[in-house]
Design a protein around this motif. Structure first.
Motif, mmCIF file in Angstrom:
data_model
loop_
_atom_site.group_PDB
_atom_site.id
_atom_site.type_symbol
_atom_site.label_atom_id
_atom_site.label_comp_id
_atom_site.label_asym_id
_atom_site.label_seq_id
_atom_site.Cartn_x
_atom_site.Cartn_y
_atom_site.Cartn_z
ATOM 1 N N SER A 256 0.825 -1.215 0.000
ATOM 2 C CA SER A 256 0.000 0.000 0.000
ATOM 3 C C SER A 256 0.853 1.258 0.000
ATOM 4 C CB SER A 256 -0.927 0.004 1.224
ATOM 5 O OG SER A 256 -1.833 -1.075 1.163
ATOM 6 N N LYS A 257 1.944 1.219 0.745
ATOM 7 C CA LYS A 257 2.849 2.364 0.809
ATOM 8 C C LYS A 257 3.483 2.628 -0.559
ATOM 9 C CE LYS A 257 6.813 4.141 3.432
ATOM 10 N NZ LYS A 257 7.809 3.829 4.505
ATOM 11 N N LYS A 261 2.865 5.850 -3.078
ATOM 12 C CA LYS A 261 4.036 6.626 -3.504
ATOM 13 C C LYS A 261 4.092 6.738 -5.019
ATOM 14 C CE LYS A 261 9.104 6.635 -3.253
ATOM 15 N NZ LYS A 261 10.300 5.908 -2.735
ATOM 16 N N THR A 262 3.745 5.665 -5.721
ATOM 17 C CA THR A 262 3.844 5.633 -7.186
ATOM 18 C C THR A 262 2.645 6.273 -7.870
ATOM 19 O OG1 THR A 262 5.087 3.559 -7.027
ATOM 20 C CG2 THR A 262 4.206 4.140 -9.186
ATOM 21 N N ILE A 263 1.436 5.923 -7.415
ATOM 22 C CA ILE A 263 0.208 6.353 -8.086
ATOM 23 C C ILE A 263 -0.374 7.614 -7.468
ATOM 24 C CG2 ILE A 263 -2.094 5.596 -8.831
ATOM 25 C CD1 ILE A 263 0.230 4.055 -10.092
ATOM 26 N N CYS A 266 -4.207 5.693 -2.293
ATOM 27 C CA CYS A 266 -4.162 4.378 -1.660
ATOM 28 C C CYS A 266 -4.953 3.398 -2.527
ATOM 29 C CB CYS A 266 -4.716 4.450 -0.237
ATOM 30 S SG CYS A 266 -6.470 4.835 -0.149
ATOM 31 N N PRO A 267 -4.677 2.097 -2.444
ATOM 32 C CA PRO A 267 -5.349 1.114 -3.308
ATOM 33 C C PRO A 267 -6.873 1.147 -3.222
ATOM 34 C CG PRO A 267 -3.451 0.120 -2.236
ATOM 35 C CD PRO A 267 -3.625 1.461 -1.613
ATOM 36 N N SER A 268 -7.420 1.280 -2.013
ATOM 37 C CA SER A 268 -8.877 1.273 -1.862
ATOM 38 C C SER A 268 -9.511 2.495 -2.527
ATOM 39 C CB SER A 268 -9.260 1.227 -0.379
ATOM 40 O OG SER A 268 -8.694 2.326 0.329
ATOM 41 N N TYR A 269 -8.866 3.646 -2.400
ATOM 42 C CA TYR A 269 -9.402 4.862 -3.041
ATOM 43 C C TYR A 269 -9.347 4.724 -4.568
ATOM 44 C CZ TYR A 269 -10.091 9.793 -4.172
ATOM 45 O OH TYR A 269 -10.590 10.967 -4.674
ATOM 46 N N TYR A 270 -8.234 4.176 -5.078
ATOM 47 C CA TYR A 270 -8.114 3.964 -6.529
ATOM 48 C C TYR A 270 -9.216 3.032 -6.997
ATOM 49 C CZ TYR A 270 -6.103 2.903 -11.094
ATOM 50 O OH TYR A 270 -5.917 2.753 -12.451
ATOM 51 N N ARG A 271 -9.443 1.934 -6.268
ATOM 52 C CA ARG A 271 -10.481 0.975 -6.670
ATOM 53 C C ARG A 271 -11.852 1.625 -6.694
ATOM 54 N NH1 ARG A 271 -10.795 -4.953 -4.240
ATOM 55 N NH2 ARG A 271 -9.912 -5.391 -6.309
#
Length: 275
Positions: A256-257, A261-263, A266-271
């Protein structure tokens, strides 16, 4: 000072990548640098004069001249105080670029060429710049003009009598490394194991990777993993923990970190925002 610039949409094509392009009508004495870039840049001078400093060499340039900036080398350029230059530029990188630049007779030690036969290079850059939307489609459209642009550089350059084995090996090693990463990104790849698989030293692998792609091997591994994460996150049948292990991260916190940092999310927000 008038300036415009367009950039890519983070689309990566191993062989050749468009980075950016633009046009600048410089003010008197306008300068840039000294600075190093992580990609190749070619400037075409349409009018006016200026100075380009590359290493310990100083070049006085004017309309019709063009100059190459190579990755990871310090460069400085400055517009003339009386007749400031007006130029176009295009930036690019990729596995095949070192060979293309070599075939065009250009290098860090020989960065200058002259072309005033027609408006070919000007037209190609302006066509690349005409695609202003940040998308995969526009990046592919720009490549459609970047390829003939580079082909023309080779056409007008000196004709080599022999094949440069060193450049051929760079291309082969980097392509093999990229292919291995693309297939094995989910496993515990290290730079050492990658170099061992290719059959070269870690130091040499890092050097040629940076030269060809403007990235280190570990940066490319992370980028490849994150691209796949973005794809997997659109599949709501997979939990975020399952996505993490699918791209080689056993520790979900580390995953997740790195994703944030890259995108930048956080993964859940992106999803939730890419259904």
């Amino acid at each position: 000072m008038e300036v415009w610039c367009v950039e890519n949409a983070n689309f990566t094509n191993t062989d050749l990548n468009f980075y950016d392009c633009g046009e600048e009508v410089c003010a008197k004495g306008y300068f840039f640098g000294p600075v190093a870039r992580n990609h190749y840049i070619i400037h075409f001078i349409l009018s006016g004069k200026g100075t380009f400093i590359c290493g310990k060499k100083l070049y006085k340039l004017e309309a019709g001249d063009a100059f190459l900036i190579c990755p990871d080398h310090i460069a400085y350029y400055e517009a003339d105080m009386k007749e400031p230059w007006h130029y176009l530029w295009v930036g690019f990188n990729g596995v095949k670029v070192p060979k293309i630049i070599h075939r065009a007779g250009l290098s860090y030690d020989n960065p200058i060429f002259y072309y005033d036969t027609d408006n070919f290079f000007k037209d190609m850059i302006q066509k690349m710049a005409s695609f202003t939307k940040l998308s995969l489609e526009t990046d592919l459209s720009r490549l459609a003009y970047l390829y003939p642009f580079l082909a023309k550089l080779i056409e007008i350059g000196p004709k080599p009598n022999t094949v440069n084995l060193y450049e051929s090996n760079i291309e082969r090693y980097v392509i093999n490394a990229v292919d291995y990463i693309e297939v094995n990104f989910y496993s515990n790849i290290s730079v050492n194991s990658l170099a061992e698989h290719i059959g070269i030293s870690r130091k040499y692998l890092c050097t040629i990777f940076k030269t060809a792609l403007g990235q280190t091997p570990i940066e490319y591994i992370i980028k490849t993993r994150m691209e796949n994460v973005c794809h997997f996150l659109t599949n709501h049948d997979l939990s975020i923990a399952e996505v993490s292990t699918s791209v080689g991260y056993s520790d979900q916190f580390v995953f997740s970190k790195q994703f944030k940092k890259t995108i930048g999310q956080c993964p859940s927000y992106y999803r939730n925002n890419h259904k």
